[in-house]
Design a protein around this motif. Structure first.
Motif, short mmCIF file in Angstrom:
data_model
loop_
_atom_site.label_atom_id
_atom_site.label_comp_id
_atom_site.label_asym_id
_atom_site.label_seq_id
_atom_site.Cartn_x
_atom_site.Cartn_y
_atom_site.Cartn_z
N THR A 1 0.84 -1.20 0.00
CA THR A 1 0.00 0.00 0.00
C THR A 1 0.87 1.25 0.00
OG1 THR A 1 -1.77 -1.17 1.15
CG2 THR A 1 -1.83 1.24 1.24
N ALA B 1 2.66 1.64 -3.46
CA ALA B 1 1.78 2.10 -4.53
C ALA B 1 1.47 3.59 -4.40
CB ALA B 1 0.50 1.27 -4.55
N LYS B 2 1.30 4.07 -3.19
CA LYS B 2 0.98 5.49 -2.97
C LYS B 2 2.11 6.43 -3.40
CE LYS B 2 -2.36 4.96 0.75
NZ LYS B 2 -2.64 5.20 2.17
N GLU C 1 -0.49 8.04 -10.50
CA GLU C 1 -1.62 7.15 -10.82
C GLU C 1 -1.29 6.21 -11.98
OE1 GLU C 1 -4.95 5.28 -10.03
OE2 GLU C 1 -4.46 7.09 -8.88
N ASP C 2 -0.58 6.71 -12.98
CA ASP C 2 -0.22 5.90 -14.14
C ASP C 2 1.27 5.50 -14.12
OD1 ASP C 2 0.91 8.38 -14.59
OD2 ASP C 2 0.23 8.53 -16.67
N GLY D 1 0.50 1.41 -13.31
CA GLY D 1 -0.58 2.01 -12.54
C GLY D 1 -0.58 1.56 -11.09
N ARG D 2 -1.10 2.42 -10.23
CA ARG D 2 -1.12 2.14 -8.79
C ARG D 2 -1.85 0.85 -8.45
NH1 ARG D 2 -2.84 7.90 -6.64
NH2 ARG D 2 -0.84 8.94 -6.82
N ASP D 3 -2.98 0.59 -9.10
CA ASP D 3 -3.74 -0.62 -8.77
C ASP D 3 -2.94 -1.87 -9.08
OD1 ASP D 3 -5.87 0.90 -7.88
OD2 ASP D 3 -6.98 0.74 -9.77
N ASP D 4 -2.31 -1.93 -10.26
CA ASP D 4 -1.50 -3.09 -10.63
C ASP D 4 -0.32 -3.23 -9.68
OD1 ASP D 4 -0.53 -5.28 -12.13
OD2 ASP D 4 0.44 -4.01 -13.62
N HIS E 1 -0.11 -2.20 -6.56
CA HIS E 1 -0.57 -2.64 -5.24
C HIS E 1 -0.91 -4.13 -5.23
CE1 HIS E 1 -3.41 -3.31 -1.94
NE2 HIS E 1 -2.53 -2.56 -1.28
N VAL E 2 -1.72 -4.57 -6.18
CA VAL E 2 -2.16 -5.97 -6.22
C VAL E 2 -0.96 -6.91 -6.39
CG1 VAL E 2 -3.47 -7.66 -7.57
CG2 VAL E 2 -4.50 -5.46 -6.99
N ASP F 1 1.47 -6.74 -3.31
CA ASP F 1 0.84 -7.37 -2.15
C ASP F 1 0.91 -8.89 -2.27
OD1 ASP F 1 -0.56 -7.01 0.36
OD2 ASP F 1 -2.35 -7.79 -0.68
#
Length: 157
Positions: free
Chosen positions: A26, A29-30, A34-35, A48-51, A53-54, A57
């Motif tokens: 977390t 990613a922060k 964003e990209d 990207g942050r979502d990729d 983070h997942v 993690d």
């Protein structure tokens, strides 16, 4: 003369190292735009942050990742609000006390200034293989071992 924003770039990089070493996807990613993009040691790419983070993690949940030891070698301010950092890194495998030279790398990041803070736009981790020049790898390892022992730190060297 060190650029006025160099300390902020070093702090951003140190935050990245701290997040990796504490296995905190977390927090990592922060730190990215964003990209933002991350290119790993093996050439894998996270976009990207979502990729980020997942994927991170999942890595942290299933693998005992090694901890980084780093020496910042250079910071360049490419334009207003754009900076480039280069660092040499070693990794101490989980449960070990010494750097594994086979994991040494050169890391680069491009940071962008937003309204509030600096964020990582691109992070790349490249193996420091030094093909045909083993003395360069040995010298890097010895310098990183000094950092590991506390003789120096993550600073602009």
């Amino acid at each position: 003369m060190i650029h006025e924003n160099s300390e902020a770039i070093i702090n951003l990089y140190q935050s990245w190292l701290d997040a990796w070493n504490s296995r905190n996807a977390t927090a990592m990613a922060k730190l990215f735009a964003e990209d933002g993009n991350l290119i790993g040691f093996d050439g894998s790419q996270l976009i990207g942050r979502d990729d980020l983070h997942v994927t991170l993690d999942n890595i942290f949940s299933h693998h005992p990742t090694a901890a980084y030891v780093a020496i910042v070698r250079e910071i360049r301010h490419l334009a207003a609000g754009v900076a480039w950092l280069k660092a040499d890194v070693g990794m101490v495998p989980s449960g070990k006390e010494d750097i594994s030279p086979a994991l040494n790398a050169v890391q680069t990041l491009i940071a962008l200034k937003t309204a509030d803070s600096w964020q990582i736009s691109l992070f790349q981790n490249t193996p420091a293989a030094f093909h045909g020049q083993p003395e360069l790898g040995e010298a890097m390892t010895e310098e990183l071992r000094k950092v590991l022992k506390g003789d120096s730190g993550v600073n602009l060297n």
